[in-house]
Motif scaffolding. Structure first.
Motif, PDB file in Angstrom:
ATOM      1  N   GLN A   2      40.854  31.842  44.288  1.00 45.78           N
ATOM      2  CA  GLN A   2      42.264  32.208  44.161  1.00 45.78           C
ATOM      3  C   GLN A   2      42.380  33.470  43.320  1.00 45.78           C
ATOM      4  O   GLN A   2      41.659  33.634  42.330  1.00 45.78           O
ATOM      5  CB  GLN A   2      43.060  31.086  43.495  1.00 45.78           C
ATOM      6  CG  GLN A   2      43.301  29.884  44.403  1.00 45.78           C
ATOM      7  CD  GLN A   2      44.303  28.915  43.812  1.00 45.78           C
ATOM      8  OE1 GLN A   2      44.377  28.744  42.606  1.00 45.78           O
ATOM      9  NE2 GLN A   2      45.087  28.277  44.667  1.00 45.78           N
ATOM     10  N   GLN A   4      45.216  35.511  41.188  1.00 44.48           N
ATOM     11  CA  GLN A   4      46.538  35.382  40.602  1.00 44.48           C
ATOM     12  C   GLN A   4      46.960  36.735  40.041  1.00 44.48           C
ATOM     13  O   GLN A   4      46.410  37.190  39.038  1.00 44.48           O
ATOM     14  CB  GLN A   4      46.532  34.329  39.502  1.00 44.48           C
ATOM     15  CG  GLN A   4      47.885  34.095  38.844  1.00 44.48           C
ATOM     16  CD  GLN A   4      48.904  33.480  39.787  1.00 44.48           C
ATOM     17  OE1 GLN A   4      48.591  32.541  40.515  1.00 44.48           O
ATOM     18  NE2 GLN A   4      50.103  34.029  39.799  1.00 44.48           N
ATOM     19  N   HIS A 106      39.625  38.226  49.930  1.00 43.65           N
ATOM     20  CA  HIS A 106      40.600  37.345  49.304  1.00 43.65           C
ATOM     21  C   HIS A 106      41.788  38.190  48.861  1.00 43.65           C
ATOM     22  O   HIS A 106      41.611  39.345  48.440  1.00 43.65           O
ATOM     23  CB  HIS A 106      39.983  36.643  48.093  1.00 43.65           C
ATOM     24  CG  HIS A 106      38.685  35.970  48.379  1.00 43.65           C
ATOM     25  ND1 HIS A 106      38.604  34.755  49.021  1.00 43.65           N
ATOM     26  CD2 HIS A 106      37.415  36.362  48.126  1.00 43.65           C
ATOM     27  CE1 HIS A 106      37.339  34.409  49.143  1.00 43.65           C
ATOM     28  NE2 HIS A 106      36.589  35.370  48.617  1.00 43.65           N
ATOM     29  N   GLN A 109      48.799  36.891  45.634  1.00 39.27           N
ATOM     30  CA  GLN A 109      50.103  36.553  46.205  1.00 39.27           C
ATOM     31  C   GLN A 109      51.097  37.695  46.154  1.00 39.27           C
ATOM     32  O   GLN A 109      52.153  37.606  46.760  1.00 39.27           O
ATOM     33  CB  GLN A 109      50.706  35.338  45.469  1.00 39.27           C
ATOM     34  CG  GLN A 109      51.438  35.661  44.177  1.00 39.27           C
ATOM     35  CD  GLN A 109      50.528  35.937  43.002  1.00 39.27           C
ATOM     36  OE1 GLN A 109      49.312  36.063  43.134  1.00 39.27           O
ATOM     37  NE2 GLN A 109      51.117  36.045  41.816  1.00 39.27           N
TER      38      GLN A 109
END
Length: 117
Positions: A2, A4, A106, A109
């Motif tokens: 992930q 962030q 990857h 957001q």
């Protein structure tokens, strides 16, 4: 894995912001060996590459941000940064971090950056 992203916000023309993108769920050696990029997408426009940091430390910038933006990373924190100085209204966009392992990518957001008086 992930990513962030954080640090976006409202800034006046001529001001500065620093975006951060923290990677989790990724082993350190993979982070170190990846290419790091920041992209942005303004309303009604296509996403564009803003800055790139290769695993060897080479940086590349879009012409419109050269001399104003700096991409860097902290391997210990597995975080990539985008320091934005002398900001202009044309820098207003959603900014996305991107980590390229070579065989897969990857994306974070996105974080909104608005440059306005």
């Amino acid at each position: 894995v992930q990513l962030q992203a954080s640090g976006g916000g409202l800034v006046q023309p001529g001001g500065s912001l620093r975006l951060s993108c923290a990677a989790s769920g990724m082993i350190w050696s993979v982070f170190v060996g990846s290419q790091m990029r920041w992209h942005r997408q303004a309303s009604g426009k296509q996403r564009e590459l803003v800055a790139e940091l290769t695993s060897s430390g080479t940086t590349n910038y879009q012409d419109s941000v050269k001399g104003r933006f700096t991409i860097s990373k902290d391997n210990a924190k597995k975080t990539v940064y985008l320091q934005m100085n002398s900001m202009e209204p044309e820098d207003t966009a959603v900014y996305y971090c991107n980590l390229d392992e070579g065989y897969r990518e990857h994306w974070g957001q996105g974080t909104q950056v608005t440059v306005s008086s």
